[in-house]
Design a protein around this motif. Structure first.
Motif, short mmCIF file in Angstrom:
data_model
loop_
_atom_site.label_atom_id
_atom_site.label_comp_id
_atom_site.label_asym_id
_atom_site.label_seq_id
_atom_site.Cartn_x
_atom_site.Cartn_y
_atom_site.Cartn_z
N PHE A 129 49.93 70.21 103.22
CA PHE A 129 48.58 69.64 103.12
C PHE A 129 48.56 68.24 102.52
N GLY A 130 49.74 67.77 102.12
CA GLY A 130 49.81 66.40 101.60
C GLY A 130 49.21 66.25 100.22
N VAL A 131 49.08 67.33 99.46
CA VAL A 131 48.55 67.20 98.10
C VAL A 131 49.63 66.62 97.19
N VAL A 132 49.22 66.14 96.04
CA VAL A 132 50.16 65.57 95.07
C VAL A 132 50.46 66.62 94.00
N VAL A 133 51.73 66.74 93.63
CA VAL A 133 52.11 67.70 92.59
C VAL A 133 52.55 66.94 91.34
N ASP A 134 51.89 67.22 90.23
CA ASP A 134 52.28 66.65 88.94
C ASP A 134 52.99 67.73 88.12
N VAL A 135 53.99 67.32 87.35
CA VAL A 135 54.71 68.28 86.51
C VAL A 135 54.45 67.96 85.04
N CYS A 136 54.06 68.97 84.31
CA CYS A 136 53.76 68.79 82.90
C CYS A 136 54.90 69.34 82.06
N PRO A 137 55.50 68.53 81.16
CA PRO A 137 56.65 68.99 80.38
C PRO A 137 56.21 69.91 79.23
N LEU A 138 56.48 71.19 79.38
CA LEU A 138 56.15 72.13 78.30
C LEU A 138 57.39 72.64 77.57
N LEU A 139 58.55 72.49 78.21
CA LEU A 139 59.78 72.95 77.56
C LEU A 139 59.92 72.29 76.18
N ALA A 140 59.53 71.03 76.12
CA ALA A 140 59.65 70.27 74.87
C ALA A 140 58.69 70.74 73.79
N ASN A 156 59.26 74.26 70.22
CA ASN A 156 59.35 74.30 68.76
C ASN A 156 58.48 73.26 68.05
N GLN A 157 57.95 72.33 68.81
CA GLN A 157 57.07 71.33 68.20
C GLN A 157 56.17 70.76 69.28
N GLY A 158 55.06 70.18 68.86
CA GLY A 158 54.12 69.61 69.83
C GLY A 158 53.10 70.64 70.25
N ASP A 159 52.18 70.19 71.09
CA ASP A 159 51.02 71.03 71.41
C ASP A 159 50.87 71.17 72.92
N PRO A 160 51.12 72.38 73.46
CA PRO A 160 51.01 72.56 74.91
C PRO A 160 49.61 72.27 75.44
N VAL A 161 48.58 72.50 74.64
CA VAL A 161 47.21 72.25 75.14
C VAL A 161 47.03 70.77 75.44
N SER A 162 47.42 69.91 74.48
CA SER A 162 47.23 68.49 74.74
C SER A 162 48.21 67.98 75.80
N LEU A 199 51.89 80.75 75.65
CA LEU A 199 50.98 79.59 75.70
C LEU A 199 49.59 80.00 75.21
N PRO A 200 48.91 79.08 74.52
CA PRO A 200 47.54 79.35 74.07
C PRO A 200 46.58 79.24 75.26
N LEU A 201 46.52 80.33 76.03
CA LEU A 201 45.88 80.26 77.34
C LEU A 201 44.38 79.97 77.27
N ALA A 202 43.69 80.60 76.33
CA ALA A 202 42.24 80.39 76.25
C ALA A 202 41.94 78.90 76.03
N GLU A 203 42.69 78.27 75.14
CA GLU A 203 42.47 76.85 74.85
C GLU A 203 42.82 75.98 76.06
N ILE A 204 43.90 76.33 76.73
CA ILE A 204 44.29 75.55 77.92
C ILE A 204 43.23 75.68 79.01
N VAL A 205 42.76 76.90 79.24
CA VAL A 205 41.73 77.12 80.27
C VAL A 205 40.46 76.35 79.91
N ALA A 206 40.09 76.41 78.63
CA ALA A 206 38.88 75.70 78.21
C ALA A 206 39.02 74.20 78.47
N ALA A 207 40.20 73.65 78.15
CA ALA A 207 40.44 72.22 78.38
C ALA A 207 40.36 71.89 79.88
#
Lengths: 404, 404
Positions: B132-143, B146-152, B178-186
């Motif tokens: 369909f020619g859509v664009v795929v973005d990849v979000c780095p969550l592996l990092a 142990n630190q950082g915020d998956p939601v942001s 993953l903090p799913l409720a927060e991610i979904v809300a965002a």
């Protein structure tokens, strides 16, 4: 019809392996076949084996790999094909969907479908039409049941933009056996604008009935199930894809079973052959059970011998039903396979086919109704006894007399 | 960690119901859970029942209808949802594919997927991209393990054209929850051009582990399976679709189970709710078996009690592994769920993780390798014994010493 005694004796012994046949006279083979005891045992044994070596381990993964390979091979051998052409699926519908959604449709494309197809595939074709703007043509085959030529009926409806023809090898409603090789030849020979005409076959009623040689038939997609005439468990079937058609067909529903991965576990391509259309985890225990079911049938006789017996039994049923004044058989000549469809004539129209089927089920005579055309369908398999047919005919007669 | 004696005694009795646990120390719950004996028996009993009343008859059709309804209801109750939101599927991958292919993609759409997803869903997303020619973005969550915020991290990768976010509730490789409720809300709050951002969750590792209330979580699509942490049979799972997301999602693979028909048996529309995405014949015997598996787990304790025990056991395993000089645990703090991923450190690099897994399997200690990141994954369930963990740690230590 009178069978020679030794055959009858052998069949009665053979039937004892099918627990589902013990307590009823069964005429719904086209819905689902009864499983042999050995297939039920294979199912349970496979589940226990998986628990024993896994359930998830190198050992169980090796077992699963071997089972899937062997099952593709067994199916391929039955169909006159190679294992690489076989995709394992859960149902006929899934096989049809793999073919339908794997074509990269253009709005100018046309699909030709017959007027005798199952609602599953009609609905899938209608959604393809809606999503991609293709045109759907309907070819009237119902009218060719007793006269006319299905090959020319199909050929007349082909156009320069026809990309796919959708039809059944044996029509599920009337039991008509279509001359598939001739139809495929006409489709493949048709001069199209861009893409060759591909043929998708709903083989729900033909696999396990007709002796098949798919390499010779040359149908592009042949979708079947193990749980009808092969008497395997529900939930396992397959799709044959002709090598010429495989390369342009894209996987749609996708999972780990169909893809290859690189050293980092990332997708790197498709598996070879039909495996690329398999998705993910299944009830693998169904695979050995299906193979055992197929082997059990072969113990009684070859597919040719079984088909011959099916034909003589359906002729016997058709003939007896014809003699009932309240019954109209859809066919004016003996059926070509195991499906015998009939209607109640006007004088009993106060009651519906549904009521007849319910009345018969109350007497442990299992048949089903069909809505298009409005009729009752009784199926005979090589497993059927003449005495069961006699009971069914007596049951229909009794219902008609009750009404009359 | 020392359990109080009564709990330990109860657990050992409870474990006797799982034949797969008798001959090994099992740490592959994230691959497939062992079935309780009662579920294996329910499977066999259902198959026999189908043969008894059918296999194809009004009686068996009524039984199948009741079983599918009850199974949707049982699943819905476990997930904090209504039965109408549940589609029965054969696997997590199928559930993800239903969501992915049911969206009517435009070339301007974007999909955001994390860098920790399973190859099944990566491959499906890549094919959607190609078709369909859509664009795929990849979000780095592996990092963010142990630190950082998956939601942001996710929020930062949303764009005005992001139509779908694809992520796991529990990452299958690192075990991060993953903090799913927060991610979904965002995602739902993000101001998009045309369509709201929908969230598709791979719930392979969370269902049967986390106490869930999907009505509160508000994820749009939540795809799960019964054969991992629920210890049901392989081949049955489901997809939850949030009511707000259902109306715009189109069925793709289509069959009789998902459609309604008119008086002539022709397709007339879709079934209500999640049922419209179900295709055709399945191994229906899996349904009662899954319900029995879920009920067996509940007999030991509530989902909250089971999750608590999983957490204390994974902390115990993590702590012991950390003390081994040749082992590096991916997490720097105790795991949040049952997945414990670790690597061999440099001094034993002459041997691979695959060799470690094979060595352990030879000692009836079942773990698996993961390729991204390159590690070994050991899963503990509420069923796990502390003594099994001790044996696993001793096995890892022995392997490292052999090498060193």
């Amino acid at each position: 019809m009178t069978s020679t005694l030794p055959v009858q004796h052998l069949l009665e012994r053979h039937r004892q392996q099918f627990p589902g046949l013990a307590n009823k006279a069964y005429f719904n083979y086209g819905g689902q076949g009864p499983m042999p005891q050995a297939a039920l045992a294979a199912l349970q044994q496979a589940h226990l084996h998986i628990q024993q070596v896994g359930p998830f381990s190198n050992g169980s993964n090796a077992w699963i790999h071997q089972e899937t390979q062997q099952t593709r091979q067994t199916i391929a051998t039955e169909l006159g094909a190679t294992a690489e052409t076989i995709t394992l699926t859960d149902s006929v519908s899934t096989g049809c969907n793999i073919a339908l959604w794997g074509i990269e449709w253009q709005p100018s494309d046309r699909i030709l479908i017959t007027d005798c197809e199952h609602q599953s595939i009609i609905a899938a074709v209608q959604e393809i039409q809606r999503r991609f703007g293709v045109v759907v043509d309907v070819c009237p085959l119902l009218a060719t049941l007793n006269q006319g030529d299905p090959v020319s009926a199909i050929a007349q409806h082909l156009t320069a933009n026809t990309r796919l023809v959708v039809l059944s090898h044996i029509l599920w409603n009337t039991g008509q056996v279509l001359p598939l090789a001739e139809i495929v030849a006409a489709c493949h020979a048709y001069p199209t604008q861009e893409h060759p005409v591909r043929v998708l076959v709903d083989a729900a009623q033909s696999v396990g009935v007709l002796p098949l040689d798919l390499a010779v038939l040359e149908a592009d997609f042949y979708a079947f199930t193990g749980h009808k005439w092969w008497c395997g468990p529900a939930g396992v079937g397959g799709l044959y894809i002709r090598p010429e058609a495989l390369e342009t067909l894209r996987p749609t529903f996708i999972g780990w079973r169909g893809i290859t991965t690189d050293a980092n576990g990332q997708p790197s391509g498709w598996e070879r052959g039909g495996k690329r259309f398999e998705v993910a985890t299944s009830d693998y225990a169904l695979y050995p059970a299906l193979r055992v079911a197929i082997a059990t049938q072969s113990e009684w006789g070859s597919i040719e011998a079984r088909y011959q017996r099916i034909q003589s039994l359906s002729a016997y049923l058709w003939q007896q039903l014809r003699e009932l004044p309240s019954v109209h058989c859809l066919r004016t000549t003996a059926p070509e396979a195991g499906l015998v469809s009939f209607q109640l004539v006007d004088q009993v129209s106060g009651r519906s086919h549904r009521q007849l089927a319910q009345f018969l089920e109350g007497q442990n005579l299992m048949v089903r109704t069909i809505l298009n055309p409005d009729c009752v369908r009784a199926c005979v398999h090589y497993l059927t006894l003449e005495s069961e047919i006699d009971r069914l005919v007596a049951g229909v007669q009794q219902f008609c007399q009750m009404v009359g």
